[in-house]
Motif scaffolding. Sequence first.
Motif, PDB file in Angstrom:
ATOM      1  N   PRO A  55       0.693  -1.211  -0.215  1.00  0.00           N
ATOM      2  CA  PRO A  55       0.000   0.125   0.064  1.00  0.00           C
ATOM      3  C   PRO A  55       0.685   1.258   0.138  1.00  0.00           C
ATOM      4  O   PRO A  55       0.397   2.155  -0.522  1.00  0.00           O
ATOM      5  CB  PRO A  55      -1.077  -0.112   1.454  1.00  0.00           C
ATOM      6  N   GLN A  56       1.888   1.192   0.491  1.00  0.00           N
ATOM      7  CA  GLN A  56       2.851   2.293   0.567  1.00  0.00           C
ATOM      8  C   GLN A  56       3.254   2.612  -0.889  1.00  0.00           C
ATOM      9  O   GLN A  56       3.340   4.084  -1.324  1.00  0.00           O
ATOM     10  CB  GLN A  56       4.238   2.134   1.486  1.00  0.00           C
ATOM     11  N   VAL A  57       3.784   1.617  -1.657  1.00  0.00           N
ATOM     12  CA  VAL A  57       4.246   1.714  -3.099  1.00  0.00           C
ATOM     13  C   VAL A  57       2.713   2.383  -3.911  1.00  0.00           C
ATOM     14  O   VAL A  57       2.975   3.266  -4.410  1.00  0.00           O
ATOM     15  CB  VAL A  57       4.652   0.636  -3.537  1.00  0.00           C
ATOM     16  N   ALA A  58       1.739   1.604  -3.586  1.00  0.00           N
ATOM     17  CA  ALA A  58       0.600   2.128  -4.545  1.00  0.00           C
ATOM     18  C   ALA A  58       0.208   3.525  -4.065  1.00  0.00           C
ATOM     19  O   ALA A  58      -0.388   4.378  -4.869  1.00  0.00           O
ATOM     20  CB  ALA A  58      -0.678   1.115  -4.176  1.00  0.00           C
ATOM     21  N   ASP A  59       0.489   4.136  -3.057  1.00  0.00           N
ATOM     22  CA  ASP A  59       0.192   5.283  -2.598  1.00  0.00           C
ATOM     23  C   ASP A  59       1.252   6.301  -3.361  1.00  0.00           C
ATOM     24  O   ASP A  59       0.792   7.545  -3.518  1.00  0.00           O
ATOM     25  CB  ASP A  59       0.108   5.670  -1.106  1.00  0.00           C
ATOM     26  N   ALA A  60       2.352   5.813  -3.372  1.00  0.00           N
ATOM     27  CA  ALA A  60       3.496   6.647  -3.824  1.00  0.00           C
ATOM     28  C   ALA A  60       3.583   6.897  -5.250  1.00  0.00           C
ATOM     29  O   ALA A  60       4.170   8.043  -5.554  1.00  0.00           O
ATOM     30  CB  ALA A  60       4.798   6.034  -3.209  1.00  0.00           C
ATOM     31  N   VAL A  61       2.989   5.825  -6.020  1.00  0.00           N
ATOM     32  CA  VAL A  61       3.129   6.076  -7.493  1.00  0.00           C
ATOM     33  C   VAL A  61       1.951   5.859  -8.223  1.00  0.00           C
ATOM     34  O   VAL A  61       0.921   5.127  -7.695  1.00  0.00           O
ATOM     35  CB  VAL A  61       4.181   5.183  -8.019  1.00  0.00           C
ATOM     36  N   ALA A  62       1.556   6.590  -9.289  1.00  0.00           N
ATOM     37  CA  ALA A  62       0.523   6.250 -10.117  1.00  0.00           C
ATOM     38  C   ALA A  62       0.677   5.437 -11.161  1.00  0.00           C
ATOM     39  O   ALA A  62      -0.391   4.930 -11.862  1.00  0.00           O
ATOM     40  CB  ALA A  62       0.125   7.967 -10.812  1.00  0.00           C
ATOM     41  N   ALA A  63       1.692   4.849 -11.349  1.00  0.00           N
ATOM     42  CA  ALA A  63       1.902   3.637 -12.274  1.00  0.00           C
ATOM     43  C   ALA A  63       1.140   2.338 -11.664  1.00  0.00           C
ATOM     44  O   ALA A  63       1.302   2.233 -10.535  1.00  0.00           O
ATOM     45  CB  ALA A  63       3.525   3.609 -12.551  1.00  0.00           C
ATOM     46  N   PRO A  64       1.125   1.360 -12.619  1.00  0.00           N
ATOM     47  CA  PRO A  64       0.500   0.185 -12.085  1.00  0.00           C
ATOM     48  C   PRO A  64       1.759  -0.390 -11.364  1.00  0.00           C
ATOM     49  O   PRO A  64       2.796  -0.481 -11.389  1.00  0.00           O
ATOM     50  CB  PRO A  64       0.364  -0.579 -13.638  1.00  0.00           C
ATOM     51  N   VAL A  65       0.852  -1.386 -10.182  1.00  0.00           N
ATOM     52  CA  VAL A  65       1.731  -1.676  -9.262  1.00  0.00           C
ATOM     53  C   VAL A  65       1.631  -3.269  -9.192  1.00  0.00           C
ATOM     54  O   VAL A  65       0.312  -3.675  -9.162  1.00  0.00           O
ATOM     55  CB  VAL A  65       1.770  -1.293  -7.634  1.00  0.00           C
ATOM     56  N   VAL A  66       2.631  -3.902  -9.045  1.00  0.00           N
ATOM     57  CA  VAL A  66       2.392  -5.721  -9.192  1.00  0.00           C
ATOM     58  C   VAL A  66       2.762  -6.177  -7.604  1.00  0.00           C
ATOM     59  O   VAL A  66       3.940  -5.395  -7.438  1.00  0.00           O
ATOM     60  CB  VAL A  66       3.117  -6.149 -10.184  1.00  0.00           C
ATOM     61  N   ALA A  67       2.138  -6.832  -6.931  1.00  0.00           N
ATOM     62  CA  ALA A  67       2.514  -7.201  -5.702  1.00  0.00           C
ATOM     63  C   ALA A  67       3.431  -8.672  -5.849  1.00  0.00           C
ATOM     64  O   ALA A  67       3.137  -9.543  -6.602  1.00  0.00           O
ATOM     65  CB  ALA A  67       1.507  -7.542  -4.781  1.00  0.00           C
ATOM     66  N   ALA A  68       4.386  -8.621  -4.939  1.00  0.00           N
ATOM     67  CA  ALA A  68       5.327  -9.952  -5.089  1.00  0.00           C
ATOM     68  C   ALA A  68       5.836 -10.307  -3.688  1.00  0.00           C
ATOM     69  O   ALA A  68       6.004  -9.382  -2.857  1.00  0.00           O
ATOM     70  CB  ALA A  68       6.288  -9.803  -6.057  1.00  0.00           C
TER      71      ALA A  68
END
Length: 372
Positions: A209-222
Amino acid sequence: MNMWKRSELMRRLDLSLPLVQGPFGGGLSSVDLAVAVSEAGGLGSFGVHHLEAAAITAVAADIRARSARPFALNLWIPHDGSDEAHADAAQFAAYLAPLAPYFAELGLPLPTPPARYAPPYAQQIDAVLAARPAVFSFVYGIPAADVLARCRELDIFTLGAATTPAEALALVQAGVDGVVATGFEAGGHRVSFLRPAEDCLTGTLALLPQVADAVAAPVVAAGGIADGRGIAAALALGAQAVQIGTGFLACRESGTHDLHRRRLLGEDAGDTALTRAFSGRLARGLRNRFMHEIGAAATAPYPIQGWLSGRLRAAAIAQGRGDLMSLWSGQSAPLLSRGEPLAAADYIARLMSQAQQAIARLGSLAGRQEQE
């Protein structure tokens, strides 16, 4: 009927499932696995950082001959100049010394220094761009600006790995199209590049969620995802897709050895640790004797340590010595079904069914709460 809403990532890559196969290096990737995942509607991947340019070209051609679906090729970015690693005779002897007993135990002569410890990165990049995969994924840094520009010209989607929000921001600010937020539960190498890997051990539940909040680009979880519950959780936390490594490594089509696969599906699959013993870089794998004994000894830097242990690995596999080979695994391995390995298509079907059930349970719970 496909229940999955097509996110921006899925639309751009023409995926029907929010699923990316983790790209394995060191011969663990296989064309069979990449094709199976892509044909099922996900994104099949092949880790090519250990391959010379001609072999990269051949792998891409083989995948494309068997599937018209999108696939990814993955490289390690040599942000520390590791593709030009060198050791003089004295240094090489010092690096070899802790491993000499294992060469003797396996009946191997001591190796002599090679001309190179890793394929030339510039030639690898040229081969990847010439192959024009749908996705160029990468770890350990950010490709040069001219490489990213060339990817845009060729309509190659770029996907970089981040272990912190700062790394995710750096990737997106450089023009990378998507980010893989990689929690410390993940198997294989910790792919940090702005700070030491030991300082970037955030779990997926906190990182995503920190990454998803930080960037507008698509995020893939791993990291830590091996069943459908993990997929549902990742999508709820802001991911547009998940990347699964350990689960696919255990599938029949992967390039791993049966010794490794049996450990992934065994009762002690949860016994993992971080180590530099095999490659010189921090990585998570199943505990074994080599990890324990070399873990306390000084190791050579990457890629020299990886080259040395690679000589041992080939003999260990041939002799059935799981105690002396790398057994990469994430902390999610205990979530896999015990017993015989699944075909990739069957594993994917199970993942998607589990994810749908998990989402339905959440919907049912929300409905009951509204009624109360």
